[in-house]
Design a protein around this motif. Structure first.
Motif, PDB file in Angstrom:
ATOM      1  N   GLY A 251       0.838  -1.197   0.000  1.00 30.16           N
ATOM      2  CA  GLY A 251       0.000   0.000   0.000  1.00 30.16           C
ATOM      3  C   GLY A 251       0.866   1.236   0.000  1.00 30.16           C
ATOM      4  N   ALA A 252       0.373   2.330   0.551  1.00 29.61           N
ATOM      5  CA  ALA A 252       1.115   3.588   0.564  1.00 29.61           C
ATOM      6  C   ALA A 252       2.254   3.529   1.592  1.00 29.61           C
ATOM      7  N   VAL A 253       1.943   3.229   2.843  1.00 27.39           N
ATOM      8  CA  VAL A 253       2.997   3.088   3.862  1.00 27.39           C
ATOM      9  C   VAL A 253       2.926   1.725   4.548  1.00 27.39           C
ATOM     10  N   MET A 254       1.823   0.984   4.347  1.00 28.28           N
ATOM     11  CA  MET A 254       1.684  -0.336   4.941  1.00 28.28           C
ATOM     12  C   MET A 254       1.620  -1.395   3.832  1.00 28.28           C
ATOM     13  N   ALA A 255       1.748  -2.652   4.238  1.00 25.32           N
ATOM     14  CA  ALA A 255       1.633  -3.765   3.287  1.00 25.32           C
ATOM     15  C   ALA A 255       0.951  -4.919   3.996  1.00 25.32           C
TER      16      ALA A 255
ATOM     17  N   ALA B 202      -0.381 -10.820   7.725  1.00 23.43           N
ATOM     18  CA  ALA B 202       0.409  -9.856   8.505  1.00 23.43           C
ATOM     19  C   ALA B 202       0.260  -8.475   7.896  1.00 23.43           C
ATOM     20  N   SER B 203       0.058  -7.464   8.750  1.00 19.24           N
ATOM     21  CA  SER B 203       0.089  -6.066   8.305  1.00 19.24           C
ATOM     22  C   SER B 203       1.389  -5.469   8.797  1.00 19.24           C
ATOM     23  N   ILE B 204       2.316  -5.258   7.883  1.00 20.11           N
ATOM     24  CA  ILE B 204       3.631  -4.736   8.236  1.00 20.11           C
ATOM     25  C   ILE B 204       3.868  -3.449   7.446  1.00 20.11           C
ATOM     26  N   THR B 205       4.967  -2.754   7.718  1.00 17.73           N
ATOM     27  CA  THR B 205       5.226  -1.553   6.931  1.00 17.73           C
ATOM     28  C   THR B 205       5.670  -1.956   5.520  1.00 17.73           C
ATOM     29  N   LYS B 206       5.365  -1.060   4.580  1.00 16.17           N
ATOM     30  CA  LYS B 206       5.804  -1.260   3.186  1.00 16.17           C
ATOM     31  C   LYS B 206       7.338  -1.329   3.159  1.00 16.17           C
TER      32      LYS B 206
END
Lengths: 70, 70, 70, 70, 70, 70
Positions: free
Chosen positions: C19-23, C38-42
């Motif tokens: 995504g924009a700042v997350m992945a 998992a929701s981690i930073t991009k």
């Protein structure tokens, strides 16, 4: 193993306090006098053999970090 | 307000990156060169007016902290 | 590095969505057909070079796990 | 009730350990030999009547999941 | 399914904001004017069909709750 | 200090239960009869001098909040 965990701060274990099923571990961060406290399972503290004076890394997922400003 | 939050580390904002609904904020801790990254809402980053160079406190609940040892 | 993190499950990356700042990253656990998201930073996803088909470990601190029963 | 929680893994309770105010619960995931440990309140463990051999679901919010790769 | 999750507060969805991979959802708690904001995955928000005016339950694990006093 | 933490709910402490290293604190939210339970360190509960009947704020980061719908 390389981790997605953004925050991996170096320090030295300053205190280990074992409870019934949980434990608190205090780590003094390198390059300063700031202390980080971790609440982990007693099992984890024992398996890792955590002891005062031991070098350790403090890990925190970025989604767990809050910011405060004056 | 005094908080139960064990970890309140002082530093300076090094970077703010706004996404669609989330934002990442990097804070350089005082007394060292260690950086902490926070993933907070874009709303929070904007409401607090976070900007590079601003003093800030990084807060982390102790139950969110992990320990690693070699 | 040995971690206090109790849960370290083996699997294979099934999907990476930046995504924009997350992945979001989906991992299919070994020995079953269960998927973990998992929701981690991009930034983390890109630095680790995460890609479909890659072996990966899913890590979760025990304080983050809930239990449900019928 | 349908939950936003992305990760809902099926398994069987392998161990319940009650402490003073917290408890640790181990769940063996279906279709494999992987174990997940949960640190929940003792109150929750008692109210749910958690016991070894009981089918259970392990729930984890995706923002709590980290990824590791070799 | 009965959950170990201690905090299950009733309310009504006041706002849903979809981002690239994340979403923020605001819920007005019953019996007061307090609002709770949740950061969940966009996938979860879409799969649940979350919409303004819909009754919803806000869930928070007790280990995620902090206390502040004056 | 202004915090990025989205959720700051007002209430009154209804119960404090100290364990070995952890404590559970129940807070009744203003304007309703909903209770929030916090699992914090025993050290934090003692340092803040938490006691039944005391006004308190419950804080939860938005990434820790889940949504359920019927």
């Amino acid at each position: 193993m390389r981790l997605s965990t953004r925050n991996q701060l170096k320090g030295t274990i300053a205190e280990v306090h074992l409870g019934a099923v949980m434990a608190t571990v205090k780590v003094r961060l390198d390059g300063g006098d700031q202390i980080v406290t971790a609440s982990i399972t007693k099992d984890a503290a024992e398996e890792l053999g955590l002891a005062e004076g031991q070098p350790a890394t403090v890990l925190v997922k970025s989604t767990e970090v809050m910011i405060g400003v004056e």
